[in-house]
Structures are given as C-alpha cells and as structure tokens.
Design a protein around this motif. Structure first.
Motif, PDB file in Angstrom:
ATOM      1  N   THR A 129      51.127  30.327  -7.315  1.00 56.81           N
ATOM      2  CA  THR A 129      50.954  31.640  -6.785  1.00 56.81           C
ATOM      3  C   THR A 129      52.235  32.127  -6.093  1.00 56.81           C
ATOM      4  OG1 THR A 129      49.979  31.581  -4.922  1.00 56.81           O
ATOM      5  CG2 THR A 129      48.793  31.448  -6.732  1.00 56.81           C
ATOM      6  N   SER A 130      52.096  33.473  -5.935  1.00 59.97           N
ATOM      7  CA  SER A 130      53.165  34.111  -5.053  1.00 59.97           C
ATOM      8  C   SER A 130      53.161  33.777  -3.709  1.00 59.97           C
ATOM      9  CB  SER A 130      53.395  35.613  -5.048  1.00 59.97           C
ATOM     10  OG  SER A 130      52.094  36.118  -4.325  1.00 59.97           O
ATOM     11  N   MET A 131      51.938  33.081  -3.102  1.00 60.07           N
ATOM     12  CA  MET A 131      52.011  32.414  -1.766  1.00 60.07           C
ATOM     13  C   MET A 131      52.711  31.325  -1.778  1.00 60.07           C
ATOM     14  SD  MET A 131      50.578  32.910   1.492  1.00 60.07           S
ATOM     15  CE  MET A 131      49.771  34.313   0.945  1.00 60.07           C
TER      16      MET A 131
ATOM     17  N   THR B  20      51.340  28.651  -3.045  1.00 57.78           N
ATOM     18  CA  THR B  20      50.049  27.588  -3.376  1.00 57.78           C
ATOM     19  C   THR B  20      50.028  27.364  -4.846  1.00 57.78           C
ATOM     20  OG1 THR B  20      48.545  29.446  -3.421  1.00 57.78           O
ATOM     21  CG2 THR B  20      48.907  28.187  -1.159  1.00 57.78           C
TER      22      THR B  20
ATOM     23  N   LYS C 199      47.184  27.201  -7.768  1.00 56.83           N
ATOM     24  CA  LYS C 199      45.802  27.495  -8.020  1.00 56.83           C
ATOM     25  C   LYS C 199      45.307  26.987  -9.499  1.00 56.83           C
ATOM     26  CE  LYS C 199      42.970  31.517  -9.406  1.00 56.83           C
ATOM     27  NZ  LYS C 199      41.957  31.233  -8.886  1.00 56.83           N
TER      28      LYS C 199
ATOM     29  N   GLU D  50      63.574  36.756  -7.212  1.00 55.73           N
ATOM     30  CA  GLU D  50      62.590  37.685  -6.364  1.00 55.73           C
ATOM     31  C   GLU D  50      63.611  39.053  -6.354  1.00 55.73           C
ATOM     32  OE1 GLU D  50      62.656  36.257  -2.366  1.00 55.73           O
ATOM     33  OE2 GLU D  50      64.093  37.240  -1.927  1.00 55.73           O
TER      34      GLU D  50
ATOM     35  N   PHE E 262      56.430  39.483  -2.092  1.00 54.48           N
ATOM     36  CA  PHE E 262      56.974  38.602  -2.939  1.00 54.48           C
ATOM     37  C   PHE E 262      58.328  37.959  -2.612  1.00 54.48           C
ATOM     38  CE2 PHE E 262      58.623  36.198  -6.585  1.00 54.48           C
ATOM     39  CZ  PHE E 262      57.863  35.854  -7.169  1.00 54.48           C
ATOM     40  N   SER E 263      58.310  36.591  -2.110  1.00 51.43           N
ATOM     41  CA  SER E 263      59.223  35.992  -1.506  1.00 51.43           C
ATOM     42  C   SER E 263      59.582  34.447  -2.361  1.00 51.43           C
ATOM     43  CB  SER E 263      59.403  35.578  -0.166  1.00 51.43           C
ATOM     44  OG  SER E 263      59.950  34.707   0.288  1.00 51.43           O
TER      45      SER E 263
ATOM     46  N   ARG F 136      61.954  32.449  -1.951  1.00 49.04           N
ATOM     47  CA  ARG F 136      62.260  31.652  -0.685  1.00 49.04           C
ATOM     48  C   ARG F 136      60.897  31.006  -0.205  1.00 49.04           C
ATOM     49  NH1 ARG F 136      67.106  31.728   2.980  1.00 49.04           N
ATOM     50  NH2 ARG F 136      66.634  30.281   4.321  1.00 49.04           N
ATOM     51  N   GLN F 137      59.745  31.933  -0.009  1.00 45.03           N
ATOM     52  CA  GLN F 137      58.539  31.081   0.266  1.00 45.03           C
ATOM     53  C   GLN F 137      58.036  30.265  -0.388  1.00 45.03           C
ATOM     54  OE1 GLN F 137      55.764  34.223   1.647  1.00 45.03           O
ATOM     55  NE2 GLN F 137      54.094  32.731   1.598  1.00 45.03           N
TER      56      GLN F 137
ATOM     57  N   GLN G 298      60.011  26.956  -0.439  1.00 41.49           N
ATOM     58  CA  GLN G 298      59.737  26.396   0.823  1.00 41.49           C
ATOM     59  C   GLN G 298      58.434  25.425   0.844  1.00 41.49           C
ATOM     60  OE1 GLN G 298      61.363  25.636   3.423  1.00 41.49           O
ATOM     61  NE2 GLN G 298      63.217  26.198   2.910  1.00 41.49           N
ATOM     62  N   VAL G 299      57.224  26.329   0.511  1.00 38.29           N
ATOM     63  CA  VAL G 299      56.056  25.620   0.432  1.00 38.29           C
ATOM     64  C   VAL G 299      56.109  24.616  -0.708  1.00 38.29           C
ATOM     65  CG1 VAL G 299      53.647  26.067  -0.187  1.00 38.29           C
ATOM     66  CG2 VAL G 299      54.781  28.013   1.256  1.00 38.29           C
TER      67      VAL G 299
ATOM     68  N   LYS H 153      58.471  22.640  -1.352  1.00 38.57           N
ATOM     69  CA  LYS H 153      59.929  21.841  -1.621  1.00 38.57           C
ATOM     70  C   LYS H 153      59.582  20.399  -1.562  1.00 38.57           C
ATOM     71  CE  LYS H 153      60.969  21.631   3.353  1.00 38.57           C
ATOM     72  NZ  LYS H 153      61.998  22.083   4.252  1.00 38.57           N
TER      73      LYS H 153
ATOM     74  N   ARG I 261      68.001  36.169  -5.195  1.00 39.38           N
ATOM     75  CA  ARG I 261      67.557  37.597  -5.025  1.00 39.38           C
ATOM     76  C   ARG I 261      68.496  38.468  -5.903  1.00 39.38           C
ATOM     77  NH1 ARG I 261      64.634  39.506  -0.649  1.00 39.38           N
ATOM     78  NH2 ARG I 261      65.208  41.600   0.035  1.00 39.38           N
TER      79      ARG I 261
ATOM     80  N   TYR J 255      60.080  34.247   5.727  1.00 43.25           N
ATOM     81  CA  TYR J 255      60.623  33.386   4.842  1.00 43.25           C
ATOM     82  C   TYR J 255      62.027  33.769   4.278  1.00 43.25           C
ATOM     83  CZ  TYR J 255      57.105  29.780   4.324  1.00 43.25           C
ATOM     84  OH  TYR J 255      56.193  28.866   4.385  1.00 43.25           O
ATOM     85  N   ASP J 256      62.198  35.052   3.784  1.00 43.64           N
ATOM     86  CA  ASP J 256      63.356  35.460   3.116  1.00 43.64           C
ATOM     87  C   ASP J 256      64.473  35.670   4.475  1.00 43.64           C
ATOM     88  OD1 ASP J 256      62.762  36.082   0.762  1.00 43.64           O
ATOM     89  OD2 ASP J 256      62.103  38.120   1.156  1.00 43.64           O
TER      90      ASP J 256
ATOM     91  N   ALA K 151      59.205  25.049   4.898  1.00 41.86           N
ATOM     92  CA  ALA K 151      58.132  24.265   4.554  1.00 41.86           C
ATOM     93  C   ALA K 151      56.956  25.312   4.158  1.00 41.86           C
ATOM     94  CB  ALA K 151      57.775  23.213   5.173  1.00 41.86           C
ATOM     95  N   ASP K 152      55.614  24.924   4.583  1.00 44.23           N
ATOM     96  CA  ASP K 152      54.503  25.766   4.797  1.00 44.23           C
ATOM     97  C   ASP K 152      54.230  26.276   6.062  1.00 44.23           C
ATOM     98  OD1 ASP K 152      53.605  23.416   5.717  1.00 44.23           O
ATOM     99  OD2 ASP K 152      51.925  23.265   4.604  1.00 44.23           O
TER     100      ASP K 152
ATOM    101  N   PHE L  15      44.970  32.860  -3.743  1.00 42.58           N
ATOM    102  CA  PHE L  15      45.733  32.177  -3.216  1.00 42.58           C
ATOM    103  C   PHE L  15      45.371  30.620  -2.555  1.00 42.58           C
ATOM    104  CE2 PHE L  15      47.970  36.136  -1.888  1.00 42.58           C
ATOM    105  CZ  PHE L  15      48.808  36.141  -2.874  1.00 42.58           C
TER     106      PHE L  15
END
Lengths: 428, 520
Positions: A121-123, A125, A127, A153, A160-161, A163-164, A167-168, A170, A180, B468-469, B475-476, B516
C-alpha cells in the motif's frame, strides 16, 4: 410537482456501492427487470482491492492466507456472521460471475482462487487481499520475490511518498529504489490529481512522455511501481502500452482517496449494467417508500426531491453503513434511514467505540446493523421479516466488521448473491 | 549508570512547560538569569492546553472573588497591549435567560463597578442583533471586555524568547527524584521518557510550576501541598458560533461559557472532583450534559457539528496550604518551601491563564530575592515578540496567510485548516533548533494539523509522506508516529462520535485499518 407514471419493475436495488452493484448484476443476469438507485459518490473511497477474508479472530490478529479456510473458522466461531448464511459454493459462483462481468467491462482482476495475496500500500504496509486489479497484479509477484524495483512518485501528488514505502519496507525488500518525477505537461502545476493524471494517460502522447521520464531512472530495475493512475476506462491498454514503452513490469500501488481504482469500478458498472437492461438512477436517492400488500413497494426517488416513483415487487437494501447513508447515528441511537428498520446495537453510546482507536478488538459500532433471516430479510418484532420481499445485502448487515476482518467485497458479493437468490426463491 | 549520567548545571530549574512555566522561563531569561525548563511531555500538556482560551475581563469573578477580578482586569489589559498577536479582542457578553436568578442579574453591574470593571447594559434586541445565535428567551445582557487568547501561541512565544535568551528546553523530561542535602535540593533527576535516558540537573533554585501535578512533584522533594482536583471538559464546534465571548449570567455553573477562537467556538465547562490525575478524559455523560445545558443560552449548540472534546484539571489550593504571608492572592499562590526545610524550592499553584504573566512575575521575584539577584521584571513593559514559527496554532490564520503569501509549490498538507508544507518546514526547523523531535504529534501541537473535521485522518498521511520525502523519517518510524498521533486525536473524538463525525470516523478506519492495516 408533476405526477409521473410510476416505473414498474421486479426488483429495486437501493445502493451503488459494491453490494448494490453486485445485486443489480446478479438480478439482471437472472432475467429480472431491475432498477438501481444510489448516490454513487462513495465508491471513490474504494481501494479497488477485493477482500474476501483476511483476519479472524480480529482480536488475535490471525491472518488467513487461505480465505476459504478462514471463512470456515469464522462461520464456526461467529455463526451470526453473514457469511454463515451463504453456501460457500454460492460465494464462489457469485465471485466468479462478478469478476467475469468486470473483465467484460474492461476491468480485469487477477487472483489465486485458493488463497490470498499480499500487496504493497502507499503507507508502505503489505495488505492481505484476494482479488487484485490487473494493473496492480505485477506488484504481488514483485513483493513476494523482492524483485529489483523502482518506485515512482510524482511531484505535487500529496499523500504518496515512494521514499516512505521504500523506508518502511527496507529490511524486507532492500532492492527498492525511488525516483521523483514530474508528470508530463503538468511540470508547472503546484498540485496534481490522480484522476486527472489517469485521464491524461488514456492518450498516447502522455504515455510516451511518461515512459521517457521513467526510463531515465530505470537503471536495470525489473519492475516499476507507481500510484494508481494508469487510465480509467481502458486501464488494461494503458498499462500494457506503458509497460512495453518502459520495458519493465508495471504495477499500481493503492492509496488514499479519491481513488482511481474506485472510479474504474464505478465507470465499469455504469457502462456495463445498462447494457444488461438495468435502469440505473445514479446521483439519485430514495426519499420515501410505501408498501401495499399485493402491489409491492412504491419508492419516490430524485436528486433533491421526488422526481420519479418506482413500483417494485421486491427491494434489495444495499445502502451501506454510515458513509453510504444506510445507517445514521443520532446522539443516543443508531437508526436505519429509509425503512426505520430495527438495528441491533449496544444500549448506550458509551459502548459504540473503544478507548483506543487501534484497539485490536475493533469497535462494537462496526458490528451493529440489520438482523436478517436465512433469506436475508431484515427482521422486526418477534424475529419475523418486516416485509416478505425486502432483502438486505452488504455492510449494513450486523455481526460483521468488514474493515478489521478484511472481508468487505466478499461480504458484498456473497450477500448480494444470496439476497437475489432469495427474491427468486420467494416468488419474485 | 550513575557515572555516565549527564549533569547540567544552571541557576534555576523550572519544572513544568505550561503557560506559567513558560512565563517564568521568559521572565527570568529577560532578567539575565540562566535557566532550564523541563517538561514531562510536550508544552501545554496540562490545563494550559485544555481550557477555553478565555482572556477574562474579570467580570466573571466580581461576586465571589473581587481580588481575582481586579487581577484579571489588569492583566488582560496588559496582555492586549503586549501580546496582541495571541489575542482576538472579541469583547464579551453576559446574558441571562428566562428562569435565571433576577436578583443576581440586578446586582451584576454594581459589582462590576465596585471592581472598576467596564460594563454596559444592552437591551435585549440589541444583544440579539450583535449575537444572533443567542436564545430568544433572553432577559438581560451586558457588554464586557472579555477576549479570546490562543494559549498555544502564548506559551510557544514565551518559550521561544526564553530559548533565544539562553534558556535550555528539555521536553519529555519527567522529574523522577530529588537529591536533598543540608536543607537544599542539590540535584534533580530527569528521565527522558522517549529515550529512557536519565540526566541530572544541579540548580541553585528549583521552581515547581507543574499545575495539577504540583503536589506530586513537591512530594518527591519531600514538601507538602494540599491540592484538590477539579476536572473540566470542553467541546469544540466545527464553526464559529458567536463573534464575542458569551457568558451565562448566573451563579458560576457548568456549561456557562462559549468562547470563539478564529474559525471555531469552544463550549465549557464541567467541574468534577477527581482524586487521581491518571487518565483524564472527557466522558460521554459530560458532553451530553454540556450540550443540553448550554442550549438554553445558545440553542444552535444542540444541532451544530462538534469536532472534538478535551478535559483539563484545575488544581485548587486547599486552604491548609495557605499559612500567613504565603498566600499572595486568592487566585494563585507562590509557595516558598523554606519553612519545610527546603531553602531553594518554591511552587506556584492555582491561578488562571489570564494571570499567567503575573504569576510568573511573582515567582521570579521570589527566585531573584533568594538568589540575591537585583533585576527588575521586564514582562510588564516589554512586548512579547511575535514569531513566524509560533503562529500556526491560531485557528483561521493559516488560510489567510496561505492566500496572501502563496508560493506556487507550497502544497496544502492539511486541507481542513489549510496548513501548507512551508508551515511544516518552519515548525520542523524550530523544533530542531530547540533540540526537540519533529514528530507528527509535536507538529500537530504547533499547528492546526489534525484539528479540522478530518481530525488527522488525511493530513496525518500527507504530513507523514512529506516528512519521509524531506528525509526526516527512516524505516517505519513514520508509521509509529502516525499511530501515536491518531491515538492522541482519538481521546477527544471518541465521546463526540455521532452524526457526521461517525461518517468521518468510518472513513478514517476504512483507510487506516481497512487498507493500510495500521491496527495489525
């Protein structure tokens, strides 16, 4: 107000969410003369994913990779869950029929019949879900195998990132890179919107320019993930053309509303259902209903006031919960908005919500709703159906928490199938 | 462990980052006194952040507490001059409705005059013309000089100036122990609740400005304060109901005051005795009672949409603590703990937001006397500097600034309250400058992010993505921050969930949990 002759039909479906669309489709396929009424603005909140069953029991956060096995456990543990009133085979048949219709309307879904899949997902996470739009499907494989992947992005697209996500993920998925870029011909815009980008990409000029921009960052990536913007009415062609131009597998990542995948569903139904003979009143609502023995229901519908009456043998109520407007919460009680049907609910507002938003048990208010019999007829006094030919489907039903169980679309399709079936069985 | 602990030395340690602590930090810094301000959570986490935002003219106290009335009169006049950026000079009305005590009404103007508080009687039609939301059952109306104050901006700007003058700020630092030697506090142990690290502060003087927690903190040092606790709950409407502050003209009671603030109005309060300070939150019973009661004055309060509720605790000084010479006012008191064998420790308790400056002045006077510092208070004459990074808490200001100064790529991250990326940048820089963590919760406390109808459901996602950008999150961590932020907003949302708010909540849950999976 001018008096217009009532429109006569076999079945009126109230609601234009997943359950309403499914009920209308099933009824039309079975040769019924169907009218569908609803405001249809809410479907832009739909993620586009078809959940069947992901989590049960909710409090234990137990995830099911086989939704059918999860459903068996659910029916055993919660015999009042709406799934318990539908034969598993009917759910399978209904789901297949639903997906075949969407495929015919140009909105293909992919799935593994016996299991759930994970999707990003865009978060950031992952799903668990069952049916995935074709434009998102390559992401399932990419996530599973942690393929070398570039996430795109767009400058000016809020919420909508890339990078996020990277990172989540990684630790799980190190081979994720991000870029971007400007959306073609929107370079000077302070803000860009997914619907507008999706409509732009239906023209090859934008696809050509976008492909050039993405390729500049590709450097060997096998797959490319991006926000859900690959067209609306012809997403299949948009996605395959873009993938070919870029030279990598492409997948969309579902995110916050307004959602293009939700819009695609709306357009597919609004295009496809009238071809089956359905009379669709979108952007209209039902203002009043009366019922006479022998004559069935008379519904007054319109935009701001009654513009049209419909005389219908039966009604499927698929008006949803609070977002859809099927339920409304006064300060002291929850009510059903059209027929004032009894709602199974806690005695007090104290017990609607838990003290923590993310409480793993879920909020009791989400399991409130209509009590029905095995024919999905809402029950009134003495547990008897309020009307012989009123049926309910979808999230308005009690004893389910579709948000936490991840069963929204499955619930909608299964109960719509059963409600239409019940109408036919009871002589509709 | 003991050896590794960082030791900070300073002249004064101020415990408590509410309006009073912030005011003391500024006051002492302006006198050239070196200080550290330690706050257990974020600034204004207690009653300073959970009140009406009412700058009292004093009229409310003319009957029961003339001294407090005069203090409010003087301080509100002073603040309107010295901190106009924090104040909306709305004016106020006192009104009575059918059934209210007519003798009480008749006495009111005389009582105001006795305290030299400006008051003007209005005829009923005039009052209802000024404030159309008022009930048609009005029997009396008076105009007074009440105003609205933004307590967040007020504290932020006090702290900002103090920090600029050399005061050091320690957020999320809870006092866990005092070391006493020879009738003095030799050291104070602070625990950073985020990092788990302990530090030690050695100060010549220690000020306890912890509001409702003053007795608990004093007890840790071995001093005694007898406090009673009274919880007050308040509600925020989604739009502004009145132009002026509206007070019900009757014996002080619940649900008597409606204060406008920019684009919203705040209704309160209840008054419920509490024995314990844990888990202070507004209850559904209080909310319903507030609405039903206040509707007698403003009927629209029955049907208007509410955004959230919150609760604060008023610390009430039990008379046992007020020995001769200790009590400086009935509204507040500076307690010198020397008599209890602690020569470098004082507590400031009671009081009101309106008199925060005076409370800070008197506390700082005592501190300077005891430290032998001869420096006069300057907050009485020197304006509070208005700052770019502190203005984002003011309701309704962000849309105006955005329209006036809009840069082409300055996206609105919060669409309800129109907070742009540039505001988040300024706040993040400011937090970094104060060595504080720029997480979503801290950004929310320093802006209108999460304060609008979505209550953070959408802007929370957008700010997280933006952070984040900008490389501010790895990380989370952003997901953890978002969960904490949503959990904090929920406290105030939960009792208000009916009508449109339930629809909003369902949407939030469908997104954050359904899609999410943040609950998993």
């Amino acid at each position: 107000m001018s008096v217009i002759r009532p429109l006569k039909c076999d079945l009126t479906v109230i609601g234009t969410g997943m359950a309403g669309m499914a009920a209308t489709l099933f009824a039309a396929h079975r040769g019924l003369n169907v009218v569908q009424v609803g405001r249809s603005g809410e479907v832009i909140f739909a993620s586009g994913l078809l959940d069947l069953l992901g989590v049960h029991p909710v409090a234990a956060k137990k995830m099911w990779h086989n939704p059918w096995a999860g459903m068996r456990a659910l029916v055993r543990d919660c015999p009042r869950h709406p799934y318990a009133r539908v034969q598993t085979n009917d759910i399978k048949v209904g789901l297949k029929e639903f997906l075949a219709f969407l495929d015919g309307a140009g909105l293909a879904y992919h799935r593994h019949v016996g299991r759930n899949v994970e999707i990003l997902t865009s978060m950031g996470t992952a799903k668990l879900t069952h049916g995935v739009p074709e434009t998102m499907w390559p992401g399932v494989e990419a996530l599973k195998e942690k393929k070398s992947c570039l996430l795109i992005e767009f400058r000016g697209l809020k919420g909508f990132s890339a990078r996020q996500i990277a990172q989540v993920q990684k630790d799980r998925w190190p081979d994720l890179r991000t870029a971007r870029i400007d959306f073609p011909e929107m370079e000077g815009f302070s803000e860009v919107y997914t619907e507008r980008m999706a409509r732009a990409l239906e023209s090859s000029r934008y696809r050509r320019k976008l492909a050039v921009a993405v390729k500049a960052h590709l450097s060997g990536a096998k797959t490319v993930g991006l926000p859900a913007v690959m067209g609306i009415s012809n997403s299949r062609q948009v996605a395959s053309d873009l993938a070919e131009r870029i030279g990598a597998d492409l997948f969309e990542i579902p995110g916050m509303p307004p959602s293009v995948p939700g819009l695609r569903l709306k357009e597919a139904f609004e295009r496809g259902l009238p071809l089956l003979g359905v009379t669709l009143f979108s952007q209209k609502q039902v203002f009043d209903v009366s019922h006479k023995k022998g004559r069935g229901f008379v519904l007054g519908i319109g935009r701001a006031e009654v513009e049209q009456t419909i005389q219908s043998k039966g009604v499927v109520l698929a008006s949803g919960r609070f977002i859809g407007g099927g339920l409304y919460a006064d300060r002291d009680r929850i009510r059903e908005t059209l027929f004032n049907l009894p709602i199974n609910q806690p005695a007090d507002r104290h017990d609607w919500h838990r003290k923590g938003f993310l409480d793993s048990r879920g909020h009791p208010i989400n399991s409130t709703g209509l009590e029905v019999d095995d024919l999905f007829r809402p029950l009134g006094k003495k547990n008897r159906p309020v009307f012989e030919a009123l049926f309910a489907a979808g999230s308005i039903l009690a004893h389910q928490d579709w948000i936490r169980m991840k069963c929204g679309s499955g619930l909608a399709i299964a109960t719509a199938f059963a409600a239409v079936d019940a109408f036919l069985k009871t002589g509709g | 462990m003991e050896k590794n602990r960082t030791i900070h030395k300073t002249q004064v340690l101020i415990i408590g980052g509410g309006a009073t602590g912030a005011g003391i930090a500024r006051d002492l810094s302006l006198r050239g006194v070196e200080c550290i301000l330690a706050e257990r959570r974020d600034f204004n986490s207690g009653a300073s952040g959970a009140n009406h935002g009412l700058l009292h003219s004093g009229a409310r106290y003319v009957r029961n507490d003339p001294q407090a009335a005069r203090e409010c009169r003087d301080e509100s006049r002073l603040l309107k001059k010295l901190a106009p950026q924090c104040i909306e000079n709305t004016g106020g009305l006192f009104v009575a409705v059918e059934g209210d005590d007519e003798n009480f009404v008749a006495d009111f103007p005389h009582l105001c005059t006795r305290c030299t508080i400006a008051v003007e009687e209005l005829d009923i039609d005039e009052a209802r013309e000024l404030e159309p939301a008022l009930s048609d059952k009005l029997i009396a109306a008076f105009r007074v000089d009440d105003a609205a104050v933004d307590p967040f901006r007020l504290s932020l700007e006090n702290i900002a100036q103090a920090v600029e003058l050399g005061c050091s700020l320690q957020l999320y630092s809870q006092v866990v122990g005092f070391t006493r030697r020879n009738r003095r506090i030799q050291a104070v142990r602070l625990l950073n609740t985020k990092t788990g690290r302990e530090t030690t502060v050695e100060a010549n003087f220690v000020v306890n400005a912890t509001g409702a927690w003053a007795a608990e903190v004093a007890a840790l040092a071995g001093a005694r304060i007898d406090l009673l606790y009274s919880k007050g709950s308040l509600l925020i409407t989604d739009k502004r109901i009145s132009y002026r502050v509206l007070n019900r003209l009757r014996h002080s009671s619940d649900a008597d005051i409606l204060v406008p603030g920019g684009t919203v109005s705040i209704l309160g309060t209840t008054s419920i005795r509490m024995d314990c300070l844990d888990d202070i939150r507004p209850t559904i019973g209080e909310i319903d009672y507030l609405i039903d009661t206040a509707a007698a004055m403003v009927p629209a309060l029955k049907t208007v949409r509410y955004i959230r509720a919150y609760a604060g605790v008023r610390p009430l000084l039990d008379s046992k603590s007020l020995d001769d010479g200790r009590a400086l006012s009935r509204g507040f008191a500076v307690l010198d703990h020397a008599a209890e064998g602690l020569e470098n420790f004082a507590s400031i308790v009671g009081g009101k937001l309106t008199t925060y400056r005076k409370m800070a002045e008197q506390t700082s006077d005592l501190v300077c006397r005891r430290l032998g510092i001869h420096a006069a208070c300057r907050t009485r004459t020197q304006p509070l500097p208005a700052r770019q990074d502190c203005r984002w808490t003011v309701a309704g200001l962000a849309p105006r600034l955005w329209l006036e100064q809009r840069q082409n790529d300055d996206l609105l991250l919060c669409e309800c309250e129109m907070v742009p990326t540039s505001a988040v940048d300024v706040i993040v820089d400011s937090l970094r400058g104060q060595k504080a963590e720029p997480d979503l919760y801290a950004i929310g406390r320093r802006s209108r992010i999460g304060k609008g109808t979505c209550q953070g459901a959408f802007c929370g996602i957008r700010v997280t993505g933006y952070m984040y950008d900008r490389g501010n999150l790895t990380a989370d961590q952003g997901l953890k921050d978002l969960r904490a932020f949503l959990t904090a907003r929920w406290r105030g949302m939960r009792p208000m969930l009916w009508g449109a708010a339930v629809i909003q909540e369902e949407l939030q849950e469908a997104l954050h949990c359904g899609l999410f999976g943040l609950e998993l």
